[in-house]
Design a protein around this motif. Structure first.
Motif, mmCIF file in Angstrom:
data_model
loop_
_atom_site.group_PDB
_atom_site.id
_atom_site.type_symbol
_atom_site.label_atom_id
_atom_site.label_comp_id
_atom_site.label_asym_id
_atom_site.label_seq_id
_atom_site.Cartn_x
_atom_site.Cartn_y
_atom_site.Cartn_z
ATOM 1 N N ASN A 1 -13.343 -4.746 -4.525
ATOM 2 C CA ASN A 1 -12.813 -4.138 -3.967
ATOM 3 C C ASN A 1 -11.953 -3.347 -2.905
ATOM 4 O O ASN A 1 -11.241 -4.803 -2.395
ATOM 5 N N PHE A 2 -10.347 -3.478 -2.729
ATOM 6 C CA PHE A 2 -9.359 -3.914 -2.736
ATOM 7 C C PHE A 2 -7.790 -2.816 -2.450
ATOM 8 O O PHE A 2 -8.217 -2.026 -3.048
ATOM 9 N N ASN B 1 5.633 -11.112 0.722
ATOM 10 C CA ASN B 1 4.884 -9.690 1.246
ATOM 11 C C ASN B 1 3.946 -9.951 0.894
ATOM 12 O O ASN B 1 3.396 -8.255 0.425
ATOM 13 N N ILE B 2 3.289 -10.951 0.420
ATOM 14 C CA ILE B 2 1.847 -10.830 -0.648
ATOM 15 C C ILE B 2 0.595 -10.374 0.105
ATOM 16 O O ILE B 2 0.161 -11.285 1.407
ATOM 17 N N LYS B 3 0.160 -9.351 0.148
ATOM 18 C CA LYS B 3 -1.031 -8.859 1.290
ATOM 19 C C LYS B 3 -2.201 -8.384 0.747
ATOM 20 O O LYS B 3 -1.743 -7.388 0.230
ATOM 21 N N ILE B 4 -3.199 -8.209 1.114
ATOM 22 C CA ILE B 4 -4.899 -7.962 0.658
ATOM 23 C C ILE B 4 -6.100 -7.264 1.737
ATOM 24 O O ILE B 4 -5.797 -7.703 2.989
ATOM 25 N N LYS B 5 -6.109 -6.403 1.444
ATOM 26 C CA LYS B 5 -7.211 -5.429 2.391
ATOM 27 C C LYS B 5 -8.621 -4.972 1.614
ATOM 28 O O LYS B 5 -8.180 -4.504 0.651
ATOM 29 N N ALA B 6 -9.459 -5.478 2.038
ATOM 30 C CA ALA B 6 -10.560 -5.711 1.305
ATOM 31 C C ALA B 6 -10.886 -3.753 1.840
ATOM 32 O O ALA B 6 -11.095 -3.253 2.660
ATOM 33 N N LEU B 7 -11.631 -3.121 0.487
ATOM 34 C CA LEU B 7 -11.605 -2.166 0.648
ATOM 35 C C LEU B 7 -13.401 -1.876 0.922
ATOM 36 O O LEU B 7 -14.176 -2.318 0.374
#
Length: 239
Positions: A89-90, A233-239
């Motif tokens: 999930n992200f 500007n490739i960025k990710i946040k885990a959900l």
């Protein structure tokens, strides 16, 4: 004299404040770090990426002028790159620009195996394409932002900047609930693994790809589909 001096000081402070607010590419703000965002591209190297079914980066890909760029040497099979890490999930954000008549995409939950010849064999795709100039034309199902060959992009909400200009995309995957954003507007929304979703797979292009969309965790992929493509500007946040 004193009044003019004060005016100059105020103007200088205003300019400095404006400069301080300008966010550099391929960086995270302190607030983003607190929220759990992580960069997938440092702006200088290809660290964190490798070829699909390969330990090496394909020759076409390079870190160039603050972008993660492909010179378009790949085709329908081969040339894609994937993150070294896997995600379930992200929330993914990135900026991209495309060359004329170009074609590319962003896949997720990508699985590797000898029998899987390309990233799209398993990974659903956020389509990137030249909506205006692509040879043969496009439909809502394969236009920019669409869940390729599954869910069309909402043209009433779609804002797409011309080829050669930067666009911003987002993918949110949260326990099967999926949203695609283009330049701040939600243009796709669907839920994976429902009976409706399974019927769309069974009755469409992906019926011939048994691994398509089945994985609940996997790599993020960037596609080299034979045309120049630039990402930053490739960025990710885990959900």
């Amino acid at each position: 004299m004193k009044k003019n001096y004060l005016i100059c000081v105020v103007m200088a402070l205003t300019i400095l404040a404006g400069c301080a607010c300008e966010k550099k590419d391929n960086t995270l703000t302190s607030q983003e770090k607190k929220e759990g965002w992580k960069l997938l591209f440092d702006g200088e190297t290809t660290n964190g990426w490798r070829g699909f079914n390969s330990a090496e980066i394909p020759q076409a890909w390079s870190a160039t002028d603050g972008t993660l760029m492909s010179a378009g040497e790949g085709g329908d099979i081969g040339g894609d790159i994937i993150t070294t890490e896997k995600y379930d999930n992200f929330h993914l954000k990135l900026d991209w620009k495309l060359s004329p008549e170009g074609n590319s995409g962003i896949m997720y939950h990508v699985v590797e195996a000898p029998e899987l010849k390309s990233t799209y064999y398993s990974g659903p795709e956020y389509q990137i394409i030249d909506d205006i100039g692509f040879p043969g034309g496009v439909t809502p199902y394969n236009s920019t932002g669409a869940d390729y060959a599954m869910t069309p992009a909402d043209t009433t909400q779609k804002v797409l900047y011309p080829v050669g200009e930067w666009n911003s995309s987002e993918i949110i995957f949260d326990n099967g609930k999926v949203s695609h954003y283009l330049n701040g507007k939600k243009i796709v929304e669907f839920t994976a693994w429902t009976e409706e979703w399974k019927a769309n797979v069974a009755n469409g292009k992906w019926s011939k790809y048994p691994a398509y969309g089945k994985a609940k965790t996997g790599h993020i992929a960037l596609q080299d589909h034979g045309s120049y493509i630039w990402f930053k500007n490739i960025k990710i946040k885990a959900l």
